[in-house]
Each structure stands twice: as C-alpha cells, then as structure tokens.
Design an enzyme around this catalytic site. Structure first.
Site, PDB file in Angstrom:
ATOM      1  N   CYS A  46       0.841  -1.216   0.000  1.00 36.34           N
ATOM      2  CA  CYS A  46       0.000   0.000   0.000  1.00 36.34           C
ATOM      3  C   CYS A  46       0.865   1.251   0.000  1.00 36.34           C
ATOM      4  O   CYS A  46       0.547   2.241  -0.676  1.00 36.34           O
ATOM      5  CB  CYS A  46      -0.891   0.035   1.236  1.00 36.34           C
ATOM      6  N   ASP A 138     -20.157  13.564 -15.090  1.00 36.62           N
ATOM      7  CA  ASP A 138     -21.594  13.325 -14.904  1.00 36.62           C
ATOM      8  C   ASP A 138     -21.882  12.438 -13.685  1.00 36.62           C
ATOM      9  O   ASP A 138     -23.018  12.027 -13.472  1.00 36.62           O
ATOM     10  CB  ASP A 138     -22.193  12.687 -16.174  1.00 36.62           C
TER      11      ASP A 138
HETATM   12  C1  BEZ Z   1       0.546  -4.640   1.799  1.00 33.12           C
HETATM   13  O1  BEZ Z   1       0.139  -3.516   1.519  1.00 33.12           O
HETATM   14  O2  BEZ Z   1       1.749  -4.895   1.888  1.00 33.12           O
HETATM   15  C2  BEZ Z   1      -0.459  -5.758   2.010  1.00 33.12           C
HETATM   16  C3  BEZ Z   1      -1.663  -5.488   2.648  1.00 33.12           C
HETATM   17  C4  BEZ Z   1      -2.551  -6.518   2.831  1.00 33.12           C
HETATM   18  C5  BEZ Z   1      -2.263  -7.790   2.386  1.00 33.12           C
HETATM   19  C6  BEZ Z   1      -1.070  -8.037   1.727  1.00 33.12           C
HETATM   20  C7  BEZ Z   1      -0.159  -7.012   1.545  1.00 33.12           C
END
Ligand code: BEZ
Length: 216
Positions: A46, A138
């Site tokens: 993430c 829209d």
């Molecule tokens: C990550 O962002 O590293 C991750 C988050 C949830 C599951 C697997 C990886």
C-alpha cells in the site's frame, strides 16, 4: 454478484477524510474523479502504491482528475501514514497531494463491493481489496478494476485508461491495445485511435488493416 456497474451514478456518500468530512459529489464538483482503495495503512505494498500515486499526482491534475484514496484505518492513522508516504518519496514535510477516506467501519467497502475475503485482519474481518473507480463529470462510473490485496496496481496504466476514457468522451472512437496518446511504438496502430462507434459492422474489419491518426 455484480455491484456497481459501468454507467451507474456513483454513490454520493459522506465520509471522514484527512481533509475533514466530505460529501463525495461535492468533493468531485465538475471534475473527473479516481477513488482507489487500500487494505491497510503502514503496509508495504500500500505504501509503494500511495507513494507512486503522490509522485504522479500532477499527471492526474493535468487531466482534471481529482484523486482520493480509501483505507480501513482511522483519520489519525491516515495522517501519520501520509507523512510516512511522503518521507518514502524523499519529500518529508510535503503534504500528500490527495485525501484519504477513513472507512474504519468498512461501510464503504461493503457498499462498493471492495472486501477481499482472502485477507483477514486479527479480528477475523476481511480487509479492503485494491479497487479503482474512475468517475466522469456526470458522476457516472466509467471504469472499475478490482485486484486482491496481494497485488499492487500500475498507476501509469490508470493514466493510460483515463486518457482513453477522456478521448472517448470527446470523440466517437475506441482505442486499441496498449494505446497511448501521441506515442509511436513498433506497432504503429498502437498510436492510432480507431473510429468504430456507430459504423456498420461490415466496415469494421477494414479498420484493423489501417492506421488512423490520434484525433487529439
Ligand atoms: C501490503 O500492503 O503490503 C499488504 C496489505 C494486505 C495484504 C497483503 C499485503
């Protein structure tokens, strides 16, 4: 079961975010929008995704696309994570250029069909998958993709599809494989935009035997 379908008006939800409470349609105004979800704050994949999104945020701005992220943690966690993301980009002290929605009760994750049943937190509750929604001026859904939590996305591809969506919104064209605006590649047709909408079917096969200049 299908959730939100292409062409549906995107839900006008209220949410707490790193820029305060928002109503989604007001946040979008008359812009295009992209909403991308994340399983959890402070996780490796993430963080690389958010850092990449921040790095190329000017490209989204150039296209008139408002960005907003979502994760299941609190606003306070999001604020701290935002600092970490910018430090990861060697831009410590600079604000993350888009807000993050706090979906700590998973209300939006459920409403928008974003839960990943294979990724469970310590309380046994599913995390959010890596979902992307592109919304038109829209307020209708123009594109959605859904990756599992374990697969990071390609944000350059998101810019590429936005170019295609915005071109299609202006001109009656469809774009071929790997199409990019003004990019010439080994296969010259990849830089072409094919006018296929509304022409008789019997004429369509002639279109993949020729190249057509990009109309923008
Ligand atoms: C990550 O962002 O590293 C991750 C988050 C949830 C599951 C697997 C990886």
């Amino acid at each position: 079961m299908p959730g939100l379908l292409l062409g549906d008006v995107f839900p006008d939800f209220e949410a707490d975010t790193t820029i305060g409470k928002i109503r989604f349609h007001d946040f979008l105004g008359s812009s295009w929008g992209i909403l991308f979800s994340h399983p959890r704050d402070f996780t490796p994949v993430c963080t690389t995704e958010l850092a990449c999104a921040a790095k190329i945020s000017d490209e989204f701005k150039k296209r008139g696309v408002k960005m907003i992220a979502l994760s299941v943690d609190s606003v306070e966690d999001h604020r701290n994570w935002s600092k970490d993301v910018m430090a990861f980009n060697s831009e410590a002290g600079t604000a993350l250029p888009f807000p993050i929605i706090a979906d700590d009760k998973r209300a939006l994750a459920v409403q928008l069909g974003m839960l990943d049943p294979d990724e469970i937190d310590k309380d046994g509750i599913p995390l959010t998958a890596r979902c992307v929604f592109v919304i038109g001026p829209d307020k209708k859904l123009k594109l959605s993709i859904l990756y599992p939590a374990t697969t990071g996305r390609n944000f350059d591809e998101l810019l590429r599809v936005i170019d295609s969506l915005q071109l299609t919104a202006q001109k009656k064209v469809a774009t071929p494989v790997d199409w990019k605006v003004h990019t010439l590649t080994l296969y010259s047709h990849q830089s072409a935009a094919w006018v296929i909408l509304g022409i008789p079917r019997r004429m369509q096969s002639s279109l993949y035997r020729q190249t057509n200049p990009c109309p923008i």
